[in-house]
Design an enzyme around this catalytic site. Structure first.
Site, PDB file in Angstrom:
ATOM      1  N   THR A 241       0.822  -1.207   0.000  1.00 43.89           N
ATOM      2  CA  THR A 241       0.000   0.000   0.000  1.00 43.89           C
ATOM      3  C   THR A 241       0.862   1.267   0.000  1.00 43.89           C
ATOM      4  O   THR A 241       0.337   2.377   0.090  1.00 43.89           O
ATOM      5  CB  THR A 241      -0.923   0.020   1.234  1.00 43.89           C
ATOM      6  OG1 THR A 241      -0.126  -0.057   2.422  1.00 43.89           O
ATOM      7  CG2 THR A 241      -1.906  -1.140   1.202  1.00 43.89           C
TER       8      THR A 241
ATOM      9  N   ASP B 274       3.974   4.065  -1.315  1.00 43.77           N
ATOM     10  CA  ASP B 274       4.175   4.928  -2.475  1.00 43.77           C
ATOM     11  C   ASP B 274       5.002   4.254  -3.563  1.00 43.77           C
ATOM     12  O   ASP B 274       4.715   4.383  -4.753  1.00 43.77           O
ATOM     13  CB  ASP B 274       4.859   6.228  -2.010  1.00 43.77           C
ATOM     14  CG  ASP B 274       4.892   7.280  -3.099  1.00 43.77           C
ATOM     15  OD1 ASP B 274       3.816   7.597  -3.646  1.00 43.77           O
ATOM     16  OD2 ASP B 274       5.988   7.787  -3.403  1.00 43.77           O
TER      17      ASP B 274
ATOM     18  N   LYS C 113       2.888   1.855  -5.657  1.00 44.18           N
ATOM     19  CA  LYS C 113       1.929   2.520  -6.540  1.00 44.18           C
ATOM     20  C   LYS C 113       2.610   3.258  -7.688  1.00 44.18           C
ATOM     21  O   LYS C 113       2.125   3.236  -8.820  1.00 44.18           O
ATOM     22  CB  LYS C 113       1.075   3.502  -5.724  1.00 44.18           C
ATOM     23  CG  LYS C 113       0.166   2.816  -4.713  1.00 44.18           C
ATOM     24  CD  LYS C 113      -0.570   3.840  -3.859  1.00 44.18           C
ATOM     25  CE  LYS C 113      -1.459   3.163  -2.827  1.00 44.18           C
ATOM     26  NZ  LYS C 113      -2.121   4.144  -1.931  1.00 44.18           N
TER      27      LYS C 113
ATOM     28  N   ASP D 207      19.368  -1.453  -6.667  1.00 40.08           N
ATOM     29  CA  ASP D 207      19.843  -0.080  -6.836  1.00 40.08           C
ATOM     30  C   ASP D 207      19.247   0.369  -8.164  1.00 40.08           C
ATOM     31  O   ASP D 207      19.723  -0.034  -9.225  1.00 40.08           O
ATOM     32  CB  ASP D 207      21.374  -0.023  -6.873  1.00 40.08           C
ATOM     33  CG  ASP D 207      21.902   1.402  -6.971  1.00 40.08           C
ATOM     34  OD1 ASP D 207      21.182   2.266  -7.503  1.00 40.08           O
ATOM     35  OD2 ASP D 207      23.036   1.655  -6.538  1.00 40.08           O
ATOM     36  N   HIS D 208      18.192   1.190  -8.102  1.00 40.81           N
ATOM     37  CA  HIS D 208      17.455   1.467  -9.337  1.00 40.81           C
ATOM     38  C   HIS D 208      18.297   2.195 -10.382  1.00 40.81           C
ATOM     39  O   HIS D 208      17.983   2.150 -11.570  1.00 40.81           O
ATOM     40  CB  HIS D 208      16.164   2.245  -9.037  1.00 40.81           C
ATOM     41  CG  HIS D 208      16.377   3.659  -8.589  1.00 40.81           C
ATOM     42  ND1 HIS D 208      16.508   3.999  -7.260  1.00 40.81           N
ATOM     43  CD2 HIS D 208      16.474   4.811  -9.280  1.00 40.81           C
ATOM     44  CE1 HIS D 208      16.677   5.307  -7.167  1.00 40.81           C
ATOM     45  NE2 HIS D 208      16.665   5.819  -8.365  1.00 40.81           N
TER      46      HIS D 208
ATOM     47  N   ASP E 286      22.570   8.306   1.511  1.00 45.88           N
ATOM     48  CA  ASP E 286      21.428   8.159   0.616  1.00 45.88           C
ATOM     49  C   ASP E 286      21.849   7.993  -0.836  1.00 45.88           C
ATOM     50  O   ASP E 286      21.186   7.288  -1.605  1.00 45.88           O
ATOM     51  CB  ASP E 286      20.504   9.376   0.751  1.00 45.88           C
ATOM     52  CG  ASP E 286      19.191   9.202  -0.002  1.00 45.88           C
ATOM     53  OD1 ASP E 286      18.549   8.141   0.149  1.00 45.88           O
ATOM     54  OD2 ASP E 286      18.809  10.123  -0.754  1.00 45.88           O
TER      55      ASP E 286
ATOM     56  N   HIS F 239      24.361   4.644  -5.247  1.00 43.78           N
ATOM     57  CA  HIS F 239      24.264   5.065  -6.643  1.00 43.78           C
ATOM     58  C   HIS F 239      25.589   5.578  -7.213  1.00 43.78           C
ATOM     59  O   HIS F 239      26.031   5.161  -8.286  1.00 43.78           O
ATOM     60  CB  HIS F 239      23.210   6.170  -6.796  1.00 43.78           C
ATOM     61  CG  HIS F 239      21.865   5.819  -6.265  1.00 43.78           C
ATOM     62  ND1 HIS F 239      21.336   4.553  -6.346  1.00 43.78           N
ATOM     63  CD2 HIS F 239      20.923   6.568  -5.638  1.00 43.78           C
ATOM     64  CE1 HIS F 239      20.129   4.543  -5.793  1.00 43.78           C
ATOM     65  NE2 HIS F 239      19.865   5.754  -5.356  1.00 43.78           N
TER      66      HIS F 239
END
Length: 499
Positions: free
Chosen positions: A17, A19, A22, A179-180, A237, A242
């Site tokens: 449910t 973020d 979705k 790791d997108h 972060d 990244h």
């Protein structure tokens, strides 16, 4: 798995449910479904909120109508989504989930293949993995894979503890740490640019490259993530994952073959060769910043310390710039500069490879300064490659001018590159872990970053905030390069042009 064989799996999505599910995961699965890459699959959404299957399916459909420009076979797609209201600490709840999974496995003929995707708060990762093992959800005849979002730990010690807990239930080759950035088309293209072009690979070393710059800038602030960001900061972060992953791809040696293990092995060698920083060396090589008030697109925005759930005297950095040195034969003496920050002038992720100047400027009689040759890899928001060269101007004189050779992904034959999560989800279902992070990479990255964190956390930065929102960071970041005779290439001047 055979190359043309379509993957089959039951996906258990913890945090269904949220973020991320979705905005990224549901649309990515839907795109794979529309492209015919998914046929036999089902999804169990797992979260605390009480929902019926019908309410969950409607929530999935609503998220897709916002993100997708078509509703092709939407009812059939959402009919494969089921919901389980779950307590991650309660074994009886896992038993209900296990029974539900068994029924769906039979109904859809999923061959006992399971993907457990943890898209929720990281403090639950270890607990869930242990329960999955203890309560029998990993006892399946097919494959089992655990997909974990960052952050993987808060430092090296916490990462080791988390890894130890996860490894009680899953082998290393069953753990897919997302790791997108590694799913982005142009990040994956780094290997092709390097190893498939004879004009680049012979030059990819300290004899021909003067410096490399990796920039990832955002115009957004921390928004509603203030509580998380106060514990993380830009270093944890962005840099630990990244930024260092992109550096590893840029600097690694050619693998003996393009397999997951061989590519990961070469990336690990780069991270092992990073020159460690101790004490004062940190402040000589790294710069931190925190944004103050300013304007983004002519709209006033607050300072970081005025954001929600942020300490009014916060010492947390929202900007990091650093100079990395790789102590190996190929890269000795070549600085690799990285910078990342929030509330900056432009949203942009770019890699600039600056080649050495020609040995002698034959155009000195015209008092002309030649521009250096640059290879620019555009990762986001646009995708492409630009090669900056010097060429003769039209006319009789021999004056040189800069020309650009461009390749833009979205302008070639109408190509729209797949969303990073779409590629990574498909890779996971096929069992290809090449673009996921191995534990050795995680450990080496934390080992490097922790030494910087130790220095910064032990000293209060007196000059925060030290850059205005809408700028490209603090002056100290420019001075970092100026000491070596370089400057940051402005990302707004390096946009990829239409072909």
């Amino acid at each position: 798995m055979k190359q043309n064989e379509k993957p089959t799996a039951l996906i258990m999505l913890f945090g269904a449910t949220g973020d991320l599910a979705k905005r990224k995961l549901f649309p990515s699965l839907y795109n794979l479904y529309k492209k015919g890459k998914l046929e036999r699959f089902a999804v169990i959404g797992v979260a605390r909120r009480p929902l019926t299957n019908e309410e969950f399916q409607k929530s999935v459909a609503d998220s897709l109508q916002v993100s997708s420009d078509s509703s092709e076979n939407l009812d059939d797609f959402t009919s494969r989504f089921y919901y389980h209201s779950h307590d991650v600490t309660d074994s009886s709840s896992y038993q209900v989930l296990k029974n539900m999974a068994g029924e769906l496995d039979q109904h859809y003929s999923l061959e006992g293949n399971r993907i457990f995707y943890l898209a929720m708060a990281p403090e639950f990762f270890g607990t869930i993995a242990e329960h999955l093992k203890h309560d029998g959800l990993t006892d399946v005849p097919g494959f089992k894979r655990l997909v974990i979002e960052k952050p993987f730990g808060h430092d090296l010690e916490s990462a080791k503890e988390l890894n130890s807990r996860i490894r009680t239930a899953f082998n290393e080759d069953e753990v897919y740490r997302i790791d997108h950035y590694l799913g982005k088309e142009m990040v994956q293209n780094i290997e092709v640019i390097r190893f498939a072009n004879a004009i680049f690979e012979p030059l990819w070393n300290n004899r021909f490259i003067s410096n490399i710059q990796v920039t990832s800038s955002e115009t957004l602030g921390v928004e509603e993530r203030g509580r998380y960001y106060e514990k993380s900061g830009a270093l944890r972060d962005m840099v630990q994952n990244h930024m260092l992953q992109m550096v590893a791809l840029l600097a690694m040696e050619p693998p003996i073959r393009l397999t997951t293990d061989e590519i990961r092995s070469e990336k690990v060698k780069v991270l092992r060769a990073l020159r460690p920083l101790e004490g004062q060396e940190v402040n000589n090589a790294f710069v931190r910043g925190q944004y103050g008030a300013g304007q983004i697109n002519s709209t006033p925005v607050p300072a970081y310390r005025q954001e929600q759930m942020v300490d009014e005297n916060s010492n947390t950095e929202t900007f990091v710039a650093g100079k990395l040195l790789i102590d190996n034969f190929r890269w000795a003496g070549v600085p690799i500069y990285i910078r990342t920050g929030k509330r900056m002038k432009a949203k942009s992720t770019k890699i600039v490879i600056q080649f050495q100047d020609v040995p002698m400027n034959l155009y000195y009689q015209t008092e002309q300064t030649l521009n250096p040759n640059l290879l620019v890899i555009h990762i986001q928001p646009e995708e492409g490659i630009t090669l900056h060269l010097n060429a003769k101007k039209s006319g009789k004189n021999t004056e040189a001018t800069q020309v650009k050779l461009n390749f833009a992904n979205k302008d070639i034959d109408g190509i729209n590159t797949p969303e990073a999560y779409e590629k990574l989800l498909y890779d996971c279902m096929r069992g290809d872990a090449t673009n996921f992070t191995h534990w050795d990479e995680v450990a080496l990255s934390w080992n490097f970053v922790d030494k910087i964190s130790d220095v910064w956390e032990s000293t209060k930065e007196q000059n925060f905030p030290n850059y205005e929102s809408g700028s490209m960071g603090p002056d100290a970041a420019d001075e970092l390069l100026a000491k070596d005779g370089f400057f940051w290439w402005p990302v707004t001047d390096l946009e990829v042009e239409n072909c």
